[in-house]
Design a protein around this motif. Sequence first.
Motif, mmCIF file in Angstrom:
data_model
loop_
_atom_site.group_PDB
_atom_site.id
_atom_site.type_symbol
_atom_site.label_atom_id
_atom_site.label_comp_id
_atom_site.label_asym_id
_atom_site.label_seq_id
_atom_site.Cartn_x
_atom_site.Cartn_y
_atom_site.Cartn_z
ATOM 1 N N SER A 42 48.638 -37.888 9.038
ATOM 2 C CA SER A 42 48.937 -37.264 10.324
ATOM 3 C C SER A 42 48.079 -37.879 11.422
ATOM 4 N N ILE A 61 58.810 -36.109 18.867
ATOM 5 C CA ILE A 61 57.922 -34.991 19.189
ATOM 6 C C ILE A 61 58.723 -33.856 19.815
ATOM 7 N N GLU A 92 64.562 -31.074 13.318
ATOM 8 C CA GLU A 92 63.267 -31.481 12.776
ATOM 9 C C GLU A 92 62.733 -32.660 13.571
ATOM 10 N N TRP A 93 61.409 -32.750 13.645
ATOM 11 C CA TRP A 93 60.716 -33.822 14.348
ATOM 12 C C TRP A 93 59.480 -34.211 13.546
ATOM 13 N N ARG A 94 58.957 -35.393 13.770
ATOM 14 C CA ARG A 94 57.730 -35.795 13.061
ATOM 15 C C ARG A 94 56.571 -34.888 13.447
ATOM 16 N N TYR A 95 56.457 -34.608 14.751
ATOM 17 C CA TYR A 95 55.364 -33.768 15.228
ATOM 18 C C TYR A 95 55.910 -32.613 16.061
ATOM 19 N N VAL A 96 55.383 -31.434 15.792
ATOM 20 C CA VAL A 96 55.795 -30.233 16.522
ATOM 21 C C VAL A 96 54.552 -29.528 17.039
ATOM 22 N N ARG A 114 59.697 -26.860 11.320
ATOM 23 C CA ARG A 114 60.436 -27.925 12.012
ATOM 24 C C ARG A 114 59.734 -29.278 11.877
ATOM 25 N N ALA A 115 58.420 -29.253 11.572
ATOM 26 C CA ALA A 115 57.622 -30.485 11.598
ATOM 27 C C ALA A 115 57.684 -31.234 10.277
ATOM 28 N N GLN A 116 57.653 -32.556 10.357
ATOM 29 C CA GLN A 116 57.620 -33.415 9.172
ATOM 30 C C GLN A 116 56.200 -33.842 8.830
ATOM 31 N N LEU A 151 51.894 -30.464 12.426
ATOM 32 C CA LEU A 151 52.209 -29.213 13.111
ATOM 33 C C LEU A 151 50.956 -28.709 13.810
#
Length: 242
Positions: free
Chosen positions: A48, A114, A152-156, A197-199, A202
Amino acid sequence: MTRSLFERYMGRALLLDTQYRMQEDICKFPSEAYYQDKLKTEVDERTSMLHAKTETMTQSKHILFGDIRGEEISLVVSTARGNENSKANIAEVKKAVEICTQLISVGEVRPEDIAILSPYNAQVALIKEKFKERHQPEKITVTTITKSQGSEWRYVILSMVRSCPSEEIEPMPPREWLSKHIGFVGDENQINVGITRAQDGLCILGNQELLNCSPAWRKLLKHYSSCGSVVLADQIVVPDVC
């Protein structure tokens, strides 16, 4: 007629127990809290870009709760269904935009990877306005938690908004107090949608002292604390990828 079709078939339902979205650290709490600890993770391990910075070290974290004591304000915003009273928190607006900016400029994360989510339309509107002032990419998703369902997104980054002075927080608040000061932010369905939602990373921004009054948030904060993932919001950083 008092039982819905879903209720009639509940006993026949099968749990899809393997998830392919979230890093295991992100998945662990919702699995324990909402899915009888049955979720299995099948994703490649990735580092991350979100880090917690303390006096002694800077550590990469897939999950972070950033404690921030901003002032909660009420605003009227225009929605598809007309004007509505909503809530916002300027300190959280600034911090969410700052973390997002760091992910893009320092962490080299694509804007479309994001999302900034909040339970409140007023907070969403202020965050969008802040990005316009900075002339930042429109590809960053800023929306409500409810509207994010299925995405979904990589970063939330979650901005929970609700806040009040410490002296007004009751040690054992009754239901009426919780309804007034936390409201639907304490709904487990809302929390579950937001945190799943985050991959890869978070980041939750909120008033730890207030949210800890909610049974649902108390469970989350206890889990995050056990992982060393509850920090001051200013301790959340994105180090240079170089």
